[in-house]
Design a protein around this motif. Structure first.
Motif, PDB file in Angstrom:
ATOM      1  N   VAL A  34       0.886  -1.162   0.000  1.00  0.00           N
ATOM      2  CA  VAL A  34       0.000   0.000   0.000  1.00  0.00           C
ATOM      3  C   VAL A  34       0.922   1.209   0.000  1.00  0.00           C
ATOM      4  O   VAL A  34       1.821   1.314   0.830  1.00  0.00           O
ATOM      5  CB  VAL A  34      -0.919   0.019   1.237  1.00  0.00           C
ATOM      6  N   VAL A  35       0.703   2.108  -0.968  1.00  0.00           N
ATOM      7  CA  VAL A  35       1.589   3.260  -1.130  1.00  0.00           C
ATOM      8  C   VAL A  35       0.787   4.556  -1.169  1.00  0.00           C
ATOM      9  O   VAL A  35      -0.365   4.564  -1.600  1.00  0.00           O
ATOM     10  CB  VAL A  35       2.443   3.127  -2.417  1.00  0.00           C
ATOM     11  N   PRO A  36       1.394   5.663  -0.730  1.00  0.00           N
ATOM     12  CA  PRO A  36       0.711   6.949  -0.838  1.00  0.00           C
ATOM     13  C   PRO A  36       0.551   7.329  -2.303  1.00  0.00           C
ATOM     14  O   PRO A  36       1.420   7.037  -3.129  1.00  0.00           O
ATOM     15  CB  PRO A  36       1.658   7.933  -0.143  1.00  0.00           C
ATOM     16  N   SER A  41      -5.504  14.099  -9.289  1.00  0.00           N
ATOM     17  CA  SER A  41      -6.609  13.522 -10.059  1.00  0.00           C
ATOM     18  C   SER A  41      -6.979  12.116  -9.590  1.00  0.00           C
ATOM     19  O   SER A  41      -7.929  11.523 -10.079  1.00  0.00           O
ATOM     20  CB  SER A  41      -6.244  13.480 -11.549  1.00  0.00           C
ATOM     21  N   ALA A  42      -6.245  11.578  -8.622  1.00  0.00           N
ATOM     22  CA  ALA A  42      -6.508  10.220  -8.127  1.00  0.00           C
ATOM     23  C   ALA A  42      -7.761  10.200  -7.251  1.00  0.00           C
ATOM     24  O   ALA A  42      -8.117  11.190  -6.622  1.00  0.00           O
ATOM     25  CB  ALA A  42      -5.321   9.704  -7.336  1.00  0.00           C
ATOM     26  N   ASP A  43      -8.403   9.044  -7.212  1.00  0.00           N
ATOM     27  CA  ASP A  43      -9.610   8.869  -6.406  1.00  0.00           C
ATOM     28  C   ASP A  43      -9.306   8.657  -4.930  1.00  0.00           C
ATOM     29  O   ASP A  43     -10.183   8.791  -4.092  1.00  0.00           O
ATOM     30  CB  ASP A  43     -10.421   7.665  -6.914  1.00  0.00           C
ATOM     31  N   SER A  44      -8.063   8.273  -4.605  1.00  0.00           N
ATOM     32  CA  SER A  44      -7.734   7.904  -3.241  1.00  0.00           C
ATOM     33  C   SER A  44      -6.384   8.478  -2.830  1.00  0.00           C
ATOM     34  O   SER A  44      -5.571   8.840  -3.679  1.00  0.00           O
ATOM     35  CB  SER A  44      -7.703   6.367  -3.134  1.00  0.00           C
ATOM     36  N   ASP A  45      -6.146   8.541  -1.513  1.00  0.00           N
ATOM     37  CA  ASP A  45      -4.855   8.976  -0.980  1.00  0.00           C
ATOM     38  C   ASP A  45      -3.831   7.858  -1.000  1.00  0.00           C
ATOM     39  O   ASP A  45      -2.649   8.095  -0.771  1.00  0.00           O
ATOM     40  CB  ASP A  45      -5.011   9.446   0.470  1.00  0.00           C
ATOM     41  N   VAL A  46      -4.284   6.625  -1.225  1.00  0.00           N
ATOM     42  CA  VAL A  46      -3.401   5.455  -1.267  1.00  0.00           C
ATOM     43  C   VAL A  46      -3.848   4.518  -2.389  1.00  0.00           C
ATOM     44  O   VAL A  46      -5.003   4.542  -2.816  1.00  0.00           O
ATOM     45  CB  VAL A  46      -3.401   4.672   0.076  1.00  0.00           C
ATOM     46  N   GLU A  47      -2.927   3.696  -2.844  1.00  0.00           N
ATOM     47  CA  GLU A  47      -3.206   2.649  -3.821  1.00  0.00           C
ATOM     48  C   GLU A  47      -2.495   1.393  -3.355  1.00  0.00           C
ATOM     49  O   GLU A  47      -1.569   1.454  -2.547  1.00  0.00           O
ATOM     50  CB  GLU A  47      -2.714   3.044  -5.222  1.00  0.00           C
TER      51      GLU A  47
END
Length: 143
Positions: A34-36, A41-47
């Protein structure tokens, strides 16, 4: 949708990468990072991505050294291919043109949740796999 709380966003930001082990599709155990994600434009603060380079199936996060994260990318310690933290895509090195397999997570109220119906949480940290597939770097990058 079933959600499982993994960790908090602040821990992911402080550590740069947070690792857990999950079971994909009821089959094999897989390590997942799990990375910041700092892209506006990303939907989340992490992926979250499977912890394997697409080029030679090498771990990106290694227990002995962690993971190299530079300029919003996770760098393969073997050949130096850099995978964008937000998209998982690689545009350099031997893995150019490939994308890391994604795992669905959600960030809400400062927490990170596993939301992928195809992945079940096993435990925090690396898998119990004793496979020693950590070759020395042949990358031009120095870590």
């Amino acid at each position: 949708m079933v959600r499982y709380r993994l960790t908090d966003i602040e821990t992911v930001r402080e550590e740069g990468v947070w690792l857990f082990t999950g079971r994909v599709g009821g089959g094999e155990e897989r390590e997942i990072i799990v990375v910041p994600c700092e892209d506006d434009s990303a939907d989340s603060d992490v992926e979250a991505w499977e912890n394997r380079c697409t080029h030679e199936d090498q771990r990106l996060y290694r227990e002995d050294v962690g993971a190299v994260v530079r300029d919003g990318s996770v760098v393969c310690p073997k050949h130096g291919s850099a995978f964008d933290s937000c998209s998982g895509g690689c545009d350099n090195g031997p893995a150019a043109g490939s994308t890391l397999p994604s795992v669905d997570v959600a960030a809400e109220d400062g927490q990170v949740y596993l939301t992928d119906d195809n992945v079940s949480y096993i435990h925090a940290g690396p898998s119990d796999d004793d496979d020693d597939d950590e070759p020395g770097s042949t990358s031009h990058l120095r870590f």
